[in-house]
Design an enzyme around this catalytic site. Structure first.
Site, short mmCIF file in Angstrom:
data_model
loop_
_atom_site.label_atom_id
_atom_site.label_comp_id
_atom_site.label_asym_id
_atom_site.label_seq_id
_atom_site.Cartn_x
_atom_site.Cartn_y
_atom_site.Cartn_z
N TYR A 38 0.85 -1.19 0.00
CA TYR A 38 0.00 0.00 0.00
C TYR A 38 0.89 1.24 0.00
CZ TYR A 38 -4.65 2.03 0.52
OH TYR A 38 -5.85 2.69 0.30
N GLY A 39 1.79 1.28 -1.02
CA GLY A 39 2.72 2.41 -1.12
C GLY A 39 2.16 3.49 -2.03
N GLY A 102 11.23 -5.03 -2.62
CA GLY A 102 10.41 -5.70 -1.61
C GLY A 102 9.82 -7.01 -2.15
N HIS A 124 4.78 -4.14 -13.25
CA HIS A 124 6.09 -3.87 -13.83
C HIS A 124 6.69 -5.23 -14.21
CE1 HIS A 124 9.47 -1.54 -14.84
NE2 HIS A 124 9.95 -1.21 -13.66
N GLU A 212 11.72 6.39 -17.61
CA GLU A 212 11.85 7.15 -16.36
C GLU A 212 13.28 7.66 -16.15
OE1 GLU A 212 10.12 4.19 -13.94
OE2 GLU A 212 11.96 3.01 -13.71
N GLU A 248 7.41 28.30 -17.26
CA GLU A 248 6.73 28.50 -18.55
C GLU A 248 6.36 27.14 -19.17
OE1 GLU A 248 8.56 31.32 -21.18
OE2 GLU A 248 7.46 30.57 -22.92
N1 LIG Z 1 5.04 4.28 -8.18
C1 LIG Z 1 4.30 4.24 -9.27
O1 LIG Z 1 3.50 5.13 -9.50
C2 LIG Z 1 4.37 3.05 -10.23
C3 LIG Z 1 3.93 3.21 -11.54
C4 LIG Z 1 3.85 2.10 -12.36
C5 LIG Z 1 4.26 0.85 -11.87
N2 LIG Z 1 4.74 0.74 -10.61
C6 LIG Z 1 5.12 -0.58 -10.09
O2 LIG Z 1 4.19 -0.93 -9.06
C7 LIG Z 1 4.85 -1.71 -8.06
C8 LIG Z 1 4.70 -1.00 -6.72
O3 LIG Z 1 5.43 0.20 -6.79
P1 LIG Z 1 5.21 1.40 -5.76
O4 LIG Z 1 5.95 2.55 -6.30
O5 LIG Z 1 3.77 1.53 -5.43
O6 LIG Z 1 6.01 0.84 -4.53
P2 LIG Z 1 6.30 1.61 -3.18
O7 LIG Z 1 5.51 2.85 -3.06
O8 LIG Z 1 7.75 1.67 -3.00
O9 LIG Z 1 5.59 0.56 -2.21
C9 LIG Z 1 6.18 0.09 -1.19
C10 LIG Z 1 5.22 -0.89 -0.55
O10 LIG Z 1 5.91 -2.10 -0.44
C11 LIG Z 1 6.02 -2.42 0.96
N3 LIG Z 1 7.33 -3.07 1.15
C12 LIG Z 1 8.53 -2.69 0.67
N4 LIG Z 1 9.49 -3.57 1.04
C13 LIG Z 1 8.85 -4.52 1.77
C14 LIG Z 1 9.27 -5.69 2.40
N5 LIG Z 1 10.54 -6.09 2.40
N6 LIG Z 1 8.34 -6.43 3.06
C15 LIG Z 1 7.04 -6.06 3.08
N7 LIG Z 1 6.59 -4.95 2.48
C16 LIG Z 1 7.48 -4.19 1.84
C17 LIG Z 1 5.90 -1.07 1.69
O11 LIG Z 1 5.50 -1.26 3.00
P3 LIG Z 1 6.00 -0.22 4.16
O12 LIG Z 1 5.28 1.06 3.90
O13 LIG Z 1 5.61 -0.90 5.42
O14 LIG Z 1 7.49 -0.08 3.97
C18 LIG Z 1 4.83 -0.40 0.81
O15 LIG Z 1 3.55 -0.88 1.10
C19 LIG Z 1 6.30 -1.85 -8.52
O16 LIG Z 1 6.41 -3.03 -9.26
C20 LIG Z 1 6.49 -0.65 -9.43
O17 LIG Z 1 7.53 -0.81 -10.35
C21 LIG Z 1 4.80 1.81 -9.77
#
Ligand SMILES: NC(=O)c1ccc[n+]([C@@H]2O[C@H](COP(=O)([O-])OP(=O)(O)OC[C@H]3O[C@@H](n4cnc5c(N)ncnc54)[C@H](OP(=O)(O)O)[C@@H]3O)[C@@H](O)[C@H]2O)c1
Length: 349
Positions: A38-39, A102, A124, A212, A248
């Site tokens: 839930y990031g 993670g 991804h 990116e 701009e």
């Molecule tokens: N960010 C974007 O907008 C975006 C766009 C397109 C695709 N994606 C893809 O979507 C996926 C998620 O990306 P995101 O950016 O949403 O990730 P993120 O914000 O970095 O999410 C981190 C999440 O993973 C948990 N986590 C991290 N390490 C962990 C571990 N060792 N054990 C348990 N939980 C862990 C975190 O929990 P805590 O909070 O407790 O640390 C948090 O809930 C990835 O595959 C990414 O490439 C992301």
């Protein structure tokens, strides 16, 4: 699917006209979508699924900020919010939205929670394509699918609430049940995609990592800094340098590009600007092309993903990242930016 002409190349795409939200609900009616993580993407996708009437639960490690965010967003501990492994066991579609590092870390435990016929879904291609680095090799008796929004999780949600959408690519990496394609199209529509275009996990991760690091973020930050520094070095004020470099663009010109393309933006600028931009565009293109070549090679070779996994796995990752971001925020250029933003009429009210 609709066949659309993209500049002379025909591609099949899916929108909610070809695959309605009602159809998505029908396809997913007996499924439980477990959103793990839930990031940034987790909230966007989970809340859109929920609002679209899909049975969704969240898996998140307890105690942290993200767990609290899920509770605040209406997920109920023990009912629709669980520790990661428990959610993975309960789900029939496992939406793997932990950070990429993670995912590699928790995979041995998650693998044990998968049941025959489940679908493992990624946003991804990272984890499955660079499997030698991540160790993520899904069992043969599950579907492996991908829906990758081409935008931040934040806009996945805000665009959905505005009645718009974020375009997403989709892929079927492994079809065990024979239902993998309808499952991923249903999911893609239900998470609020604008339109869905076909890809493979390989193509998705290569293009995404390039984008990116390139135009979307890395290159953008680099060229902005170069121009700002040049103007400052030649005696221009911070206000002037920032307005000519960033403000701009974000407040005027890029909006015209979004509306109607680059030629539309050019045709709405002065003839002086048009002439100069048309003359200089090829020079910039040729100057950065070798850098893009290096970048793509670095992506394909696995150097980029290796670096991500190493950096993100250190215990002080967040602190180090914060230091780098603070340095950017505290630079003259971005401090000037904060002052410029504070002077926007809507921020002065
Ligand atoms: N960010 C974007 O907008 C975006 C766009 C397109 C695709 N994606 C893809 O979507 C996926 C998620 O990306 P995101 O950016 O949403 O990730 P993120 O914000 O970095 O999410 C981190 C999440 O993973 C948990 N986590 C991290 N390490 C962990 C571990 N060792 N054990 C348990 N939980 C862990 C975190 O929990 P805590 O909070 O407790 O640390 C948090 O809930 C990835 O595959 C990414 O490439 C992301």
């Amino acid at each position: 699917m609709a066949l659309i002409d993209f500049g002379g190349v025909k591609e099949e795409v899916v929108t909610s006209q070809e695959f309605s939200i009602e159809k998505a609900r029908e396809v997913l009616k007996n499924e439980t979508v477990a959103v793990l993580g839930y990031g940034v993407q987790g909230p966007g996708q989970a809340l859109n699924l929920k609002d679209n009437g899909i049975n969704v639960i969240v898996g998140q490690r307890e105690g942290g900020k993200s767990w609290g965010n899920a509770v605040q967003d209406g997920f109920i501990p023990g009912k629709t919010l669980f520790p990661v492994e428990e959610a993975a066991r309960k789900g029939t579609i496992i939406q793997f939205l932990l950070s990429d590092a993670g995912q590699a870390e928790v995979w041995p435990a998650i693998k044990k929670c998968l049941n025959k016929g489940d679908a493992l879904c990624f946003s991804h291609g990272f984890s499955v394509v660079y499997k030698d680095q991540t160790g993520i090799i899904p069992p043969e008796n599950v579907d492996v699918i991908l829906a990758a929004p081409k935008g931040s999780g934040r806009t996945v949600r805000t665009n959905f609430l505005d009645g718009s959408g974020i375009n997403a690519s989709f892929a079927v990496h492994q079809d065990f049940t024979g239902r993998a394609k309808e499952r991923i199209l249903a999911l893609g529509i239900a998470i609020g995609s604008g339109y869905l275009f076909h890809t493979t996990c390989e193509k998705e991760v290569y293009s995404d990592l390039t984008g990116e690091r390139g135009v979307l973020m890395g290159c953008l930050a680099g060229v902005m800094e170069a121009q700002y520094n040049l103007l400052r070095k030649n005696g221009h004020s911070p206000s002037e340098a920032f307005n000519e470099t960033v403000e701009e663009l974000t407040q005027s010109l890029i909006r015209l590009v979004a509306e109607n393309g680059m030629d539309w933006m050019f045709s709405n600028c002065s003839t002086t600007a048009q002439r100069g931009a048309l003359d200089w565009a090829p020079r910039f293109r040729d100057a950065v092309s070798p850098v893009f070549e290096d970048l793509y090679k670095s992506v394909i070779s696995g150097k980029e993903t290796q670096r991500v996994l190493e950096a993100n796995s250190t215990v002080d990752y967040r602190e180090k990242l914060q230091r780098e971001l603070d340095e950017m925020r505290n630079s003259e250029m971005w401090k000037a930016g904060a002052s410029v933003r504070s002077l926007r009429p809507e921020n002065r009210k």
